[in-house]
Scaffold this motif. Structure first.
Motif, PDB file in Angstrom:
ATOM      1  N   LYS A  99       0.824  -1.213   0.000  1.00  0.00           N
ATOM      2  CA  LYS A  99       0.000   0.000   0.000  1.00  0.00           C
ATOM      3  C   LYS A  99       0.864   1.272   0.000  1.00  0.00           C
ATOM      4  O   LYS A  99       0.828   2.078   0.938  1.00  0.00           O
ATOM      5  N   PHE A 139      -7.877   2.676  -1.540  1.00  0.00           N
ATOM      6  CA  PHE A 139      -7.930   4.103  -1.207  1.00  0.00           C
ATOM      7  C   PHE A 139      -9.338   4.612  -0.906  1.00  0.00           C
ATOM      8  O   PHE A 139      -9.477   5.677  -0.317  1.00  0.00           O
ATOM      9  N   GLU A 142     -11.157   0.881   1.836  1.00  0.00           N
ATOM     10  CA  GLU A 142     -10.409   0.706   3.076  1.00  0.00           C
ATOM     11  C   GLU A 142     -10.411   1.973   3.924  1.00  0.00           C
ATOM     12  O   GLU A 142     -10.501   1.913   5.157  1.00  0.00           O
ATOM     13  N   THR A 143     -10.312   3.123   3.266  1.00  0.00           N
ATOM     14  CA  THR A 143     -10.367   4.388   4.010  1.00  0.00           C
ATOM     15  C   THR A 143     -11.719   4.550   4.695  1.00  0.00           C
ATOM     16  O   THR A 143     -11.804   4.963   5.857  1.00  0.00           O
ATOM     17  N   TYR A 144     -12.774   4.210   3.960  1.00  0.00           N
ATOM     18  CA  TYR A 144     -14.119   4.285   4.543  1.00  0.00           C
ATOM     19  C   TYR A 144     -14.262   3.303   5.702  1.00  0.00           C
ATOM     20  O   TYR A 144     -14.832   3.640   6.750  1.00  0.00           O
ATOM     21  N   LYS A 146     -11.889   2.109   7.599  1.00  0.00           N
ATOM     22  CA  LYS A 146     -11.075   2.582   8.722  1.00  0.00           C
ATOM     23  C   LYS A 146     -11.781   3.713   9.455  1.00  0.00           C
ATOM     24  O   LYS A 146     -11.823   3.735  10.696  1.00  0.00           O
ATOM     25  N   GLN A 147     -12.350   4.656   8.697  1.00  0.00           N
ATOM     26  CA  GLN A 147     -13.052   5.779   9.313  1.00  0.00           C
ATOM     27  C   GLN A 147     -14.287   5.297  10.076  1.00  0.00           C
ATOM     28  O   GLN A 147     -14.584   5.768  11.185  1.00  0.00           O
TER      29      GLN A 147
END
Length: 375
Positions: A99, A139, A142-144, A146-147
């Protein structure tokens, strides 16, 4: 089932994408020949290495990627260069493992231009499609995720802290209630003891004197009269002493007010409605007539909430400031669009007006009664 699918959906997507890619290469380039069984075995091993990577810890995933890389090179050199597209797929697997920055997601596109039987343009479009899938997952998804996970943890932490604070406040109120109740019991016991010590001897002495008068009344009338007068004086003195004791030992009005409000909250809780009392400042500074206004209006407000509001929570708060007392009684019920002055509200207004206070109402979220009483 749905939760497990959401957790492993990207693995399933990648395996499906790999199968489609291999199927496309086999069918479009007529790769299968007499050695088809060996080719299929190598491709199956390649899929197994990619899938097996997800079944081990991160420190062993590079081993499976290395195995997949060796298999790809072997297929490329000994079977058909059309399988160069598998290098694109393998390149994104490696990029997704580390990543890195977004720029590096363009590097695997270079494998699309390895000489093979597939047209360069088609290979490049397929590589871009694969890259978009990996980029979107790493991007965006995974970001969503994690948030969302951080928000969930923060929400749970906040809820835990709120529950802890609420529990601590309830425990503090309960301790205050017990302390006030114990103090009142001690004062009551002290009053009983004082009355026994002071009044018991007085009454016993008067009884003895009256018994003596009954014996001497006919023989010594003058002495009897003096003894009767002494008994009268002694009883009058005892009555004066009782009044003095009661004035001195009477429980403080503000302590009784707190106990009454706590009892009111306890009655609400017994009926299934959560009730809470909050007191800030020195209640002993509140005049008795103001305490009566607060108590009467609190009983009226809580009674209305229990009858009409369909609420699950009632809160009574009293704040004693330097020059003012602020009291509010609120519930989380249905509220009302229009406030009609019935007998209950009219009585509240009258009581507050008699002490030059201010009364207002809020009905946007539940129903709240606010009182401002000047000290």
């Amino acid at each position: 089932m749905g939760e497990r699918f959401r957790e492993h959906y990207f693995l399933l997507l990648r395996i499906a994408l790999l199968l489609l890619l291999e199927g496309y290469i086999i069918l479009s380039q007529s790769v299968l020949t007499g050695a088809s069984a060996g080719v299929l075995l190598l491709l199956a091993l390649f899929i197994g290495a990619i899938a097996g990577k997800e079944l081990v810890g991160r420190r062993y995933q590079l081993i499976f990627l290395g195995i997949a890389c060796v298999l790809w090179i072997f297929i490329l050199l000994n079977v058909n260069t059309a399988f160069s597209l598998l290098g694109v797929y393998l390149g994104y697997e490696m990029v997704s493992y580390w990543k890195p920055r977004m720029f590096f997601y363009c590097v695997p596109l270079g494998f699309a231009f390895i000489p093979g039987n597939t047209e360069d343009f088609v290979s490049f479009m397929i590589a871009i499609m694969i890259g978009i899938i990996y980029w979107q997952h790493d991007f965006v998804v995974e970001t969503y995720r994690k948030q969302t996970k951080e928000d969930t943890i923060a929400e749970q932490t906040l809820k835990h802290n709120m529950n802890r604070i609420e529990h601590e406040m309830q425990e503090e109120v309960r301790k205050s209630y017990l302390m006030a109740e114990n103090q009142m019991l001690e004062e009551r016991a002290e009053l009983s003891q004082t009355l026994h010590d002071k009044l018991g001897h007085n009454i016993n002495g008067s009884v003895y004197q009256l018994e003596a008068v009954k014996v001497l009344m006919e023989k010594e009338p003058e002495a009897s009269k003096k003894m009767i007068q002494a008994v009268i004086d002694q009883l009058r003195s005892g009555m004066d002493e009782i009044r003095l004791i009661l004035r001195k030992e009477r429980p403080k009005k503000y302590k009784l007010a707190v106990l009454q409000l706590e009892k009111l909250c306890e009655d609400c809780r017994a009926k299934g409605v959560e009730a809470e009392l909050t007191v800030e400042g020195e209640l002993k500074d509140i005049p008795e007539k103001y305490l009566e206004v607060v108590l009467d209006n609190a009983y009226e407000a809580v009674s209305n909430s229990m009858k009409y509001a369909k609420c699950s929570k009632i809160r009574i708060s009293i704040h004693v400031l330097n020059q003012m007392i602020r009291c509010s009684i609120s519930d989380n019920g249905i509220g009302c669009e229009e406030i009609v002055d019935g007998m209950g509200i009219s009585g509240m207004r009258k009581r507050v007006r008699e002490v030059n206070g201010i009364l207002d109402f809020e009905s946007e979220a539940g129903f709240t009664i606010n009182m401002l009483l000047p000290l």
